[in-house]
Write a protein that holds these residues in place. Structure first.
Motif, short mmCIF file in Angstrom:
data_model
loop_
_atom_site.label_atom_id
_atom_site.label_comp_id
_atom_site.label_asym_id
_atom_site.label_seq_id
_atom_site.Cartn_x
_atom_site.Cartn_y
_atom_site.Cartn_z
N GLU A 18 0.98 -0.98 0.27
CA GLU A 18 -0.03 -0.20 0.07
C GLU A 18 0.93 1.19 0.27
O GLU A 18 0.03 2.38 -0.68
N HIS A 75 1.65 1.66 -3.48
CA HIS A 75 1.08 1.89 -4.44
C HIS A 75 0.37 3.44 -4.13
O HIS A 75 0.75 4.58 -4.89
N ARG A 76 0.87 4.78 -2.28
CA ARG A 76 0.51 5.71 -2.11
C ARG A 76 2.13 6.60 -3.27
O ARG A 76 1.32 7.49 -3.74
N ASP A 100 0.73 6.70 -6.52
CA ASP A 100 -0.65 7.44 -7.26
C ASP A 100 0.14 9.36 -6.66
O ASP A 100 -1.28 10.37 -7.15
N GLU A 131 4.22 -6.60 -7.88
CA GLU A 131 2.85 -5.36 -7.69
C GLU A 131 2.87 -4.42 -8.08
O GLU A 131 2.17 -3.44 -8.68
N SER A 132 4.92 -3.94 -8.07
CA SER A 132 4.96 -2.66 -8.78
C SER A 132 5.21 -2.43 -9.98
O SER A 132 4.26 -1.40 -10.97
N ASP A 138 2.43 -4.19 -11.77
CA ASP A 138 0.81 -4.20 -12.21
C ASP A 138 0.13 -2.69 -11.50
O ASP A 138 -0.37 -2.44 -12.70
N TYR A 139 0.60 -1.81 -10.41
CA TYR A 139 0.65 -0.15 -10.30
C TYR A 139 0.67 0.66 -11.64
O TYR A 139 -0.53 0.75 -11.40
N TYR A 145 -1.67 -0.03 -14.05
CA TYR A 145 -2.90 0.21 -13.50
C TYR A 145 -2.96 2.10 -13.39
O TYR A 145 -3.98 2.68 -14.35
N CYS A 146 -1.82 2.60 -13.17
CA CYS A 146 -2.09 3.88 -13.02
C CYS A 146 -2.11 4.70 -14.06
O CYS A 146 -2.34 6.37 -14.62
#
Length: 379
Positions: free
Chosen positions: A193, A196-197, A200, A242-243, A245-246, A249-250
């Protein structure tokens, strides 16, 4: 806290999030503001249903106001906020519930986080927990007015300098966090998380390019040797998959991962979480790659038996095979990174060693490195 988690064969005690602490303190302070007696502890239901009993460590009553504090218990998690006091000052108002930050709570200065720019860094779930807590007291006491709730963490501004907050654009203090109300020991979810932050925040600031590192080794090498600015980096720890993937996604356009060969050789085998407890295979890959390029079985065995990646690389270099072995590793790294994102963003990785310097470029790494160098020159 009586909840436990099993991690790596050990029974570890869970703890409370800062959000749970803030809600519990607000609940006790609301009682005081409404003229009720101080309580030694309050019960609080977490968003996922557990009922916590949280001790109140200090109470002060004022006319139509109350202030209470809870001592943060992070359980067996190495949380920097473990032991801090989370306080809530509650005042009665004519209507509505207003939640604000006080000393030790940061403010958001960059877009992309859970709270708008200019707002106190009290995340949505903790805000709802605080709201629910004081609403419970209002119903219990038959009160129909409102509350002004101010959360504070003494010493929070100093502690925040040791966290990701300054890089994320949270200034002046800590964040009040927690999506479940419970701190799970060494929580991988919390680490992901955080990644992800960071992403973001970068995307909301208009960034299209991710410069990613496993940790400080890559940052230091990039700054001192590659001479690129790392201020807007994303630290991904072991979470390559995960990095990626995100990042896809972003909607980022590309991701350049700069890392020590000891980590990236794992990615050459499709390993997308590089922590040693999940997989290793570094010397296995290097031994096989060396033999595919002509090394004898004895040399392959020596590489395989190496204790460190640098020792394996030394043996391969002595055989004159470092360049082709690294070229093979880069091709495999590029393949697995591209397979992970399926063309949603361009990917590249730069392998380095503190002993041997730059060892190779995977995928679009050379072009992306040039891009980041140009951006550094503009700063």
């Amino acid at each position: 806290m009586t909840l436990y988690a099993i991690k790596e064969g050990k029974k570890l005690r869970c703890g409370y999030t800062t959000g749970s602490c803030a809600a519990a303190a607000a609940k006790a302070a609301a009682l005081l503001a409404l003229g009720q007696d101080a309580v030694p502890a309050v019960q609080l239901q977490t968003p996922r249903g557990e009922v916590l009993t949280i001790d109140i460590v200090s109470c002060q009553r004022f006319p139509r106001q109350g202030r209470c504090a809870v001592r943060k218990d992070a359980g067996d998690d190495p949380d920097i906020t473990d032991g801090v006091q989370v306080a809530a000052h509650v005042s009665l108002t004519s209507g509505g519930i207003v939640i604000a930050g006080g000393p030790g709570i940061g403010r958001v200065t960059k877009p992309g986080l859970s709270c708008p720019v200019g707002e106190w860094a009290i995340n949505p779930v903790p805000r709802q927990m605080i709201r629910t807590a004081v609403e419970d007291i209002a119903r219990q006491c038959g009160y129909t007015g409102g509350f002004a709730v101010t959360i504070s963490i003494p010493g929070g501004e100093e502690l925040a300098r040791k966290t990701f907050n300054p890089r994320l654009g949270i200034e002046g203090g800590l964040s009040v966090l927690g999506t479940t109300g419970i701190v799970e020991p060494m929580s991988e979810r919390a680490l992901v998380e955080t990644i992800h932050r960071e992403m973001d925040s970068r995307r909301a600031a208009g960034e299209k390019h991710i410069l990613a590192f496993f940790g400080n080794y890559g940052v230091d090498f990039s700054r001192d040797v590659l001479q690129i600015d790392t201020e807007k980096r994303v630290t991904i720890s072991n979470y390559v998959g995960e990095s990626l993937d995100y990042g896809a996604y972003c909607g980022f356009s590309d991701l350049l991962l700069i890392g020590h060969a000891g980590k990236l050789i794992k990615v050459a085998q499709g390993i997308m979480n590089t922590h040693s407890r999940y997989a290793d295979g570094r010397t296995s890959f290097l031994a096989l790659a060396a033999m595919l390029h002509g090394a004898s079985p004895a040399v392959g065995q020596a590489v395989y038996d190496s204790v460190t990646t640098d020792e394996a690389l030394r043996i391969i270099q002595d055989e004159g095979l470092l360049e082709p072995v690294m070229a093979l590793a880069c091709r495999k790294i590029a393949y697995y990174m591209e397979q992970r994102v399926h063309g949603a963003l361009r990917t590249g990785a730069l392998l380095f060693s503190n002993v041997y310097g730059v060892l190779g470029y995977a995928g679009a790494a050379e072009e992306l490195l040039t891009l980041h160098r140009q951006r550094s020159e503009l700063l």
